[in-house]
Design an enzyme around this catalytic site. Structure first.
Site, PDB file in Angstrom:
ATOM      1  N   ARG A 111       0.567  -1.477  -0.141  1.00  0.00           N
ATOM      2  CA  ARG A 111      -0.277   0.080  -0.217  1.00  0.00           C
ATOM      3  C   ARG A 111       0.632   0.944  -0.062  1.00  0.00           C
ATOM      4  O   ARG A 111       0.663   2.405  -0.690  1.00  0.00           O
ATOM      5  CB  ARG A 111      -0.873  -0.150   1.123  1.00  0.00           C
ATOM      6  CG  ARG A 111      -2.061   1.027   0.957  1.00  0.00           C
ATOM      7  CD  ARG A 111      -2.996   1.107  -0.018  1.00  0.00           C
ATOM      8  NE  ARG A 111      -2.701   1.521  -1.316  1.00  0.00           N
ATOM      9  CZ  ARG A 111      -2.985   1.169  -2.101  1.00  0.00           C
ATOM     10  NH1 ARG A 111      -3.861   0.121  -2.353  1.00  0.00           N
ATOM     11  NH2 ARG A 111      -2.890   1.770  -3.539  1.00  0.00           N
ATOM     12  N   LYS A 130       5.240  24.843  -2.607  1.00  0.00           N
ATOM     13  CA  LYS A 130       3.832  24.010  -2.451  1.00  0.00           C
ATOM     14  C   LYS A 130       3.921  22.296  -2.869  1.00  0.00           C
ATOM     15  O   LYS A 130       3.314  22.184  -2.670  1.00  0.00           O
ATOM     16  CB  LYS A 130       2.910  25.074  -3.188  1.00  0.00           C
ATOM     17  CG  LYS A 130       2.279  26.242  -3.119  1.00  0.00           C
ATOM     18  CD  LYS A 130       1.191  26.651  -4.049  1.00  0.00           C
ATOM     19  CE  LYS A 130       1.252  28.520  -3.450  1.00  0.00           C
ATOM     20  NZ  LYS A 130      -0.094  29.225  -4.243  1.00  0.00           N
ATOM     21  N   LYS A 173       9.113  38.525  -2.143  1.00  0.00           N
ATOM     22  CA  LYS A 173       7.785  38.554  -2.554  1.00  0.00           C
ATOM     23  C   LYS A 173       7.168  39.895  -1.851  1.00  0.00           C
ATOM     24  O   LYS A 173       7.930  40.269  -0.561  1.00  0.00           O
ATOM     25  CB  LYS A 173       7.125  37.486  -1.848  1.00  0.00           C
ATOM     26  CG  LYS A 173       8.051  35.976  -3.112  1.00  0.00           C
ATOM     27  CD  LYS A 173       6.175  34.854  -2.222  1.00  0.00           C
ATOM     28  CE  LYS A 173       5.761  35.084  -3.367  1.00  0.00           C
ATOM     29  NZ  LYS A 173       4.849  33.174  -3.615  1.00  0.00           N
ATOM     30  N   GLU A 213       8.905  39.297  -6.188  1.00  0.00           N
ATOM     31  CA  GLU A 213       7.398  39.344  -6.640  1.00  0.00           C
ATOM     32  C   GLU A 213       7.232  41.218  -7.525  1.00  0.00           C
ATOM     33  O   GLU A 213       7.223  41.489  -6.261  1.00  0.00           O
ATOM     34  CB  GLU A 213       6.945  38.440  -5.898  1.00  0.00           C
ATOM     35  CG  GLU A 213       5.507  38.682  -5.773  1.00  0.00           C
ATOM     36  CD  GLU A 213       4.849  38.124  -5.170  1.00  0.00           C
ATOM     37  OE1 GLU A 213       4.635  36.988  -4.919  1.00  0.00           O
ATOM     38  OE2 GLU A 213       4.548  38.957  -4.369  1.00  0.00           O
ATOM     39  N   ASP A 224       3.069  38.439 -10.554  1.00  0.00           N
ATOM     40  CA  ASP A 224       2.074  38.402  -9.945  1.00  0.00           C
ATOM     41  C   ASP A 224       0.502  38.454 -10.325  1.00  0.00           C
ATOM     42  O   ASP A 224       0.091  39.278 -10.399  1.00  0.00           O
ATOM     43  CB  ASP A 224       1.832  38.145  -8.317  1.00  0.00           C
ATOM     44  CG  ASP A 224       1.586  37.763  -7.411  1.00  0.00           C
ATOM     45  OD1 ASP A 224       1.111  36.466  -7.712  1.00  0.00           O
ATOM     46  OD2 ASP A 224       1.143  38.643  -6.395  1.00  0.00           O
TER      47      ASP A 224
END
Length: 282
Positions: free
Chosen positions: A99, A134, A166, A196, A218
């Site tokens: 599994r 992410k 960012k 960014e 962005d």
């Protein structure tokens, strides 16, 4: 052929995954005879393979004497019914690893399959598909490897691989110039700096700073991206442009045709559906 991460970089995670699945005892496996068996793993859908060495390592952790053959390789597109792995070993070892092994192989191949769809969507434009941070904690190295198997490009494997300033970083330091100058003082010389931006005014500010290597656009509209490319080209700067935000499969080609260098797609690792593979004992 794709070179997977060295097993030492993920072996501890595999052991933890197996311990989590086993608990104190697999009573079901303990109830059946332990004897030599053969088995095969078969694709039950069209997919791009990723994670075969990881699957093999999982099986070997459950049964050190397992003999494994890989008639296919990572990065290869296979059709429904294709045999992708053959194994011989203890029936208990196969059952104990089944599994966890399949979960990993299905998830990583799912990421590679989705990545290939994005790569195919922008083919011929010159743009490349990037992943993001992410990722699933504990699976980052493997998920980013799966992106490469699908034809994509890794952005940063971890925070030490590059500077990406960012919105919140810019707010914390007081603007683009201050942030870039501070980053250049702190980061090693070979580490690239990317900023960014949300509008063309911020892009113009970046074009005036020689230490900026790239700019992340962005959530810009297509016409803004085209203007951003034109501004970069007129400036004579060789910095790269990366489009980010709402990069869907349906929209990817239109974004790539604006002339940007990269499209970053978080969905490759956070939303790719697992593909279907099964293991059958003979």
């Amino acid at each position: 052929m794709f070179h997977p991460p060295h097993p030492e970089t993920y072996r501890d995670q595999l052991r933890a995954f197996l311990r989590e699945d086993w608990g104190t005892q697999d009573w079901t496996t303990a109830s059946v005879p332990d004897r030599p068996m053969t088995a095969r793993v078969v694709a039950k859908a069209d997919l791009v393979l990723a994670g075969l060495p990881v699957a093999a390592e999982t099986l070997k952790l459950a049964c050190g004497s397992m003999v494994i053959e890989l008639p296919k390789h990572d990065g290869q597109k296979v059709g429904t019914g294709t045999e992708v792995m053959r194994l011989r070993g203890s029936s208990h070892g196969i059952l104990l690893a089944e599994r966890v092994m399949l979960n990993l192989l299905q998830r990583l191949s799912g990421t590679a399959t989705l990545t290939r769809k994005f790569v195919d969507a922008v083919e011929g434009t010159g743009a490349r598909i990037l992943d993001t941070r992410k990722t699933t904690p504990g699976l980052k190295v493997l998920e980013k490897y799966a992106v490469r198997c699908g034809g994509g490009v890794n952005h940063r494997l971890n925070l030490s691989d590059g500077v990406l300033l960012k919105e919140n970083h810019l707010a914390a330091v007081g603007g683009i110039r201050a942030a870039v100058e501070s980053a250049r003082r702190v980061a090693p010389n070979l580490v690239k700096i990317e900023v960014e931006v949300e509008n063309l005014g911020q892009l113009k500010a970046c074009l005036e700073l020689p230490d900026v290597d790239g700019v992340l656009l962005d959530n810009m509209a297509l016409d803004q991206m085209r203007e951003a490319v034109a501004l970069r080209d007129r400036s004579g700067r060789r910095l790269f442009l990366e489009a980010s935000g709402n990069i869907t499969l349906e929209r990817a080609r239109a974004v790539a045709e604006t002339g940007v260098d990269f499209l970053s797609v978080g969905a490759l690792t956070h939303s790719a559906p697992s593909v279907d593979l099964s293991l059958r004992m003979d």
